[in-house]
Scaffold this motif. Structure first.
Motif, mmCIF file in Angstrom:
data_model
loop_
_atom_site.group_PDB
_atom_site.id
_atom_site.type_symbol
_atom_site.label_atom_id
_atom_site.label_comp_id
_atom_site.label_asym_id
_atom_site.label_seq_id
_atom_site.Cartn_x
_atom_site.Cartn_y
_atom_site.Cartn_z
ATOM 1 N N LEU A 1 36.166 35.840 40.513
ATOM 2 C CA LEU A 1 36.426 35.768 41.962
ATOM 3 C C LEU A 1 35.559 36.748 42.731
ATOM 4 O O LEU A 1 35.150 36.468 43.860
ATOM 5 N N LEU A 2 35.235 37.882 42.124
ATOM 6 C CA LEU A 2 34.337 38.827 42.784
ATOM 7 C C LEU A 2 32.943 38.218 42.908
ATOM 8 O O LEU A 2 32.260 38.384 43.927
ATOM 9 N N LEU A 3 32.529 37.491 41.890
ATOM 10 C CA LEU A 3 31.232 36.816 41.916
ATOM 11 C C LEU A 3 31.224 35.684 42.948
ATOM 12 O O LEU A 3 30.239 35.490 43.669
ATOM 13 N N ILE A 4 32.332 34.958 43.043
ATOM 14 C CA ILE A 4 32.400 33.800 43.941
ATOM 15 C C ILE A 4 32.560 34.216 45.397
ATOM 16 O O ILE A 4 31.856 33.716 46.284
ATOM 17 N N THR A 5 33.487 35.128 45.665
ATOM 18 C CA THR A 5 33.851 35.438 47.048
ATOM 19 C C THR A 5 33.233 36.713 47.599
ATOM 20 O O THR A 5 33.213 36.900 48.822
ATOM 21 N N LYS A 6 32.784 37.607 46.701
ATOM 22 C CA LYS A 6 32.287 38.927 47.115
ATOM 23 C C LYS A 6 33.363 39.709 47.877
ATOM 24 O O LYS A 6 33.047 40.585 48.680
ATOM 25 N N ASP A 7 34.612 39.403 47.590
ATOM 26 C CA ASP A 7 35.741 40.011 48.301
ATOM 27 C C ASP A 7 36.677 40.656 47.272
ATOM 28 O O ASP A 7 37.249 39.961 46.432
ATOM 29 N N ARG A 8 36.823 41.969 47.346
ATOM 30 C CA ARG A 8 37.628 42.675 46.349
ATOM 31 C C ARG A 8 39.112 42.312 46.455
ATOM 32 O O ARG A 8 39.813 42.218 45.437
ATOM 33 N N ASP A 9 39.613 42.096 47.670
ATOM 34 C CA ASP A 9 41.014 41.712 47.834
ATOM 35 C C ASP A 9 41.302 40.373 47.158
ATOM 36 O O ASP A 9 42.367 40.188 46.548
ATOM 37 N N GLY B 1 44.883 35.557 48.960
ATOM 38 C CA GLY B 1 44.323 34.292 48.504
ATOM 39 C C GLY B 1 44.935 33.794 47.202
ATOM 40 O O GLY B 1 45.804 34.420 46.606
ATOM 41 N N SER B 2 44.460 32.643 46.775
ATOM 42 C CA SER B 2 44.937 32.022 45.539
ATOM 43 C C SER B 2 43.862 31.057 45.058
ATOM 44 O O SER B 2 42.750 31.027 45.598
ATOM 45 N N PHE C 1 46.636 32.669 31.207
ATOM 46 C CA PHE C 1 46.430 34.107 31.398
ATOM 47 C C PHE C 1 47.656 34.817 31.986
ATOM 48 O O PHE C 1 47.623 36.012 32.223
ATOM 49 N N GLY C 2 48.723 34.090 32.265
ATOM 50 C CA GLY C 2 49.967 34.697 32.735
ATOM 51 C C GLY C 2 50.054 34.892 34.232
ATOM 52 O O GLY C 2 51.050 34.550 34.856
ATOM 53 N N ASP C 3 49.022 35.447 34.841
ATOM 54 C CA ASP C 3 48.976 35.627 36.286
ATOM 55 C C ASP C 3 47.522 35.735 36.729
ATOM 56 O O ASP C 3 46.609 35.434 35.937
ATOM 57 N N LEU C 4 47.295 36.152 37.967
ATOM 58 C CA LEU C 4 45.938 36.249 38.493
ATOM 59 C C LEU C 4 45.369 37.659 38.386
ATOM 60 O O LEU C 4 44.213 37.883 38.750
ATOM 61 N N LYS C 5 46.144 38.594 37.895
ATOM 62 C CA LYS C 5 45.691 39.984 37.802
ATOM 63 C C LYS C 5 45.167 40.276 36.404
ATOM 64 O O LYS C 5 45.832 40.889 35.575
ATOM 65 N N ASN C 6 43.957 39.771 36.141
ATOM 66 C CA ASN C 6 43.330 39.981 34.838
ATOM 67 C C ASN C 6 41.814 40.042 35.018
ATOM 68 O O ASN C 6 41.292 39.719 36.096
#
Length: 424
Positions: free
Chosen positions: A302-310, A317-318, A290-295
């Protein structure tokens, strides 16, 4: 060498020197970038002056881990160009190229005293960051703290020393310990520094660093130093006894600490959820990732897993694994190349430190990078990856020195043997 020593002496405090270039949004001046530009000039100069003088540089055998590294950078570059914006792609590619420049720049130095300066710089920094770590643990947890403030147990906070995170502090100290064991001749000084640095590692309260420290010490004492087994058993028994006493006194605090609770908690807000997310989605883009994490894929999962928008927007994080990060960002071929690169470098240097103790240094750093990437992401050009590139380059340069010395000795022997025998 001055700038490289300064970079190592200042730890993560050198991040205070970072500044952006006006009008250039994707590039900023960082100490590490200044270093690899200087090393690039060194590579160009040495290559230019070596043309026509010797063919040795062109006849050098390329190690398999170097081929794996080039393959990883190729697939990383291709993925970045295909998947993300041009300015971000250029930054990603430049960081990967910087790793190669640092590695080959250190190899081109080919000077043992210069390599020793690097070791002395790390040892000096190790003394300061260990003392600061102790102060952070027992007196003032925010003394010279520039990064994370993660809780250990009770009211104690994990020590960062002069680094931004406890794991960088502990990994740096483990590498400094290897430099001490390899280069310090005075026995009492060697023991004192190893104990001090080990205490610094302990104050990080990071399980992986403790395991890596034990592993590196075992390799040194069993394989290199060939210490008697009864001495090792006595040392192990003493350590176990101390740990049991500490656990007995602080058992309630320890069981309630994040150190234990992070492993007892079975919620999806942990690394298993990240790894499962990667495996469930990589089939969508298996070849280049996917090239990077901003997709969208990363954001939604990650929103489903962490409930954290950041966390979902990759602002913090990573994926907590260099291997899973390589797979998700750059695809399956890149993961294979990255895995081969880390494992083959360990294998490569493990075959040499029995002949020359100096190879213990790049071997140990290779082990730290290979295992550390299992639970943290140290892709190019993070601080630990810079340390890795430096020490891989030192190992390659040391091998060049050994080979040149062997060629000189062989040539001298041939000249002497070719002389006619003189009659008495």
């Amino acid at each position: 060498m001055f700038f490289l020593s300064f970079y190592l002496l200042s730890g993560n405090l050198n991040t205070l020197l970072i500044f952006k270039i006006p009008g250039v949004s994707f590039f900023e001046i960082q100490p590490v970038r200044f270093i690899y530009l200087m090393l690039l000039f060194l590579i160009i100069r040495k290559t230019w002056y070596s043309i026509g003088k010797s063919k040795a540089s062109f006849d050098r055998k390329v190690a398999w881990f170097e081929i794996a590294l080039f393959g990883y950078v190729f697939f990383l570059s291709l993925s970045a160009l295909v998947n993300i914006a041009v300015n971000e792609a250029l930054k990603t590619i430049l960081d990967a190229v910087a790793f190669i420049i640092i590695m080959f720049g250190l190899r081109k130095i080919e000077d043992q005293p210069s390599y020793n300066i690097i070791g002395k710089s790390m040892i000096i920094t190790g003394v300061f960051t260990s003392i600061i770590s102790l102060i952070q643990l027992v007196n003032n947890p925010y003394f010279m703290r520039i990064g994370d403030n993660r809780r250990a147990f009770g009211s104690l906070i994990r020590s960062n020393g002069i680094f931004s995170a406890e794991y960088l502090n502990s990994y740096y100290l483990i590498i400094a310990i290897v430099w001490v064991l390899t280069t310090i001749k005075n026995k009492m000084l060697r023991i004192g520094l190893v104990v001090l640095f080990s205490v610094g590692v302990a104050t990080s309260f990071m399980r992986m660093s403790w395991l890596l420290l034990i592993l590196i010490l075992l390799v040194y004492f069993i394989v290199v130093n060939r210490t008697a087994i009864e001495k090792l058993l006595f040392a192990a028994g003493t350590c176990i006894a101390v740990i049991l006493v500490i656990f007995t006194i602080y058992s309630n605090d320890i069981m309630k600490s994040s150190l234990v609770q992070d492993r007892l908690n079975d919620s999806v807000d942990y690394r298993k959820g990240y790894y499962t997310m990667v495996l469930d989605n990589i089939h969508k883009r298996p070849f280049l990732g996917f090239g990077d994490l901003k997709n969208e894929v990363y954001y939604e999962n990650l929103l489903l897993i962490t409930k954290d928008r950041d966390r979902a927007t990759a602002a913090s994080g990573s994926l907590h694994s260099g291997y899973f990060s390589s797979l998700f960002r750059y695809g399956i071929p890149a993961l294979l190349c990255f895995t081969l690169f880390t494992t083959l470098s360990v294998k490569y240097y493990s075959t040499f430190f029995g002949k020359n103790l100096y190879y213990m240094i790049p071997f140990a750093v290779s082990v730290i990078f290979m295992i550390g990437n299992m639970t943290n992401s140290f892709l190019f050009i993070s601080y630990l990856s810079v340390l890795y590139a430096i020490h891989i380059g030192i190992g390659m340069g040391t091998k060049e020195i050994d080979e040149q010395s062997l060629i000189y000795t062989k040539s001298k022997t041939e000249v002497l043997s070719a002389r006619p025998n003189e009659s008495l």
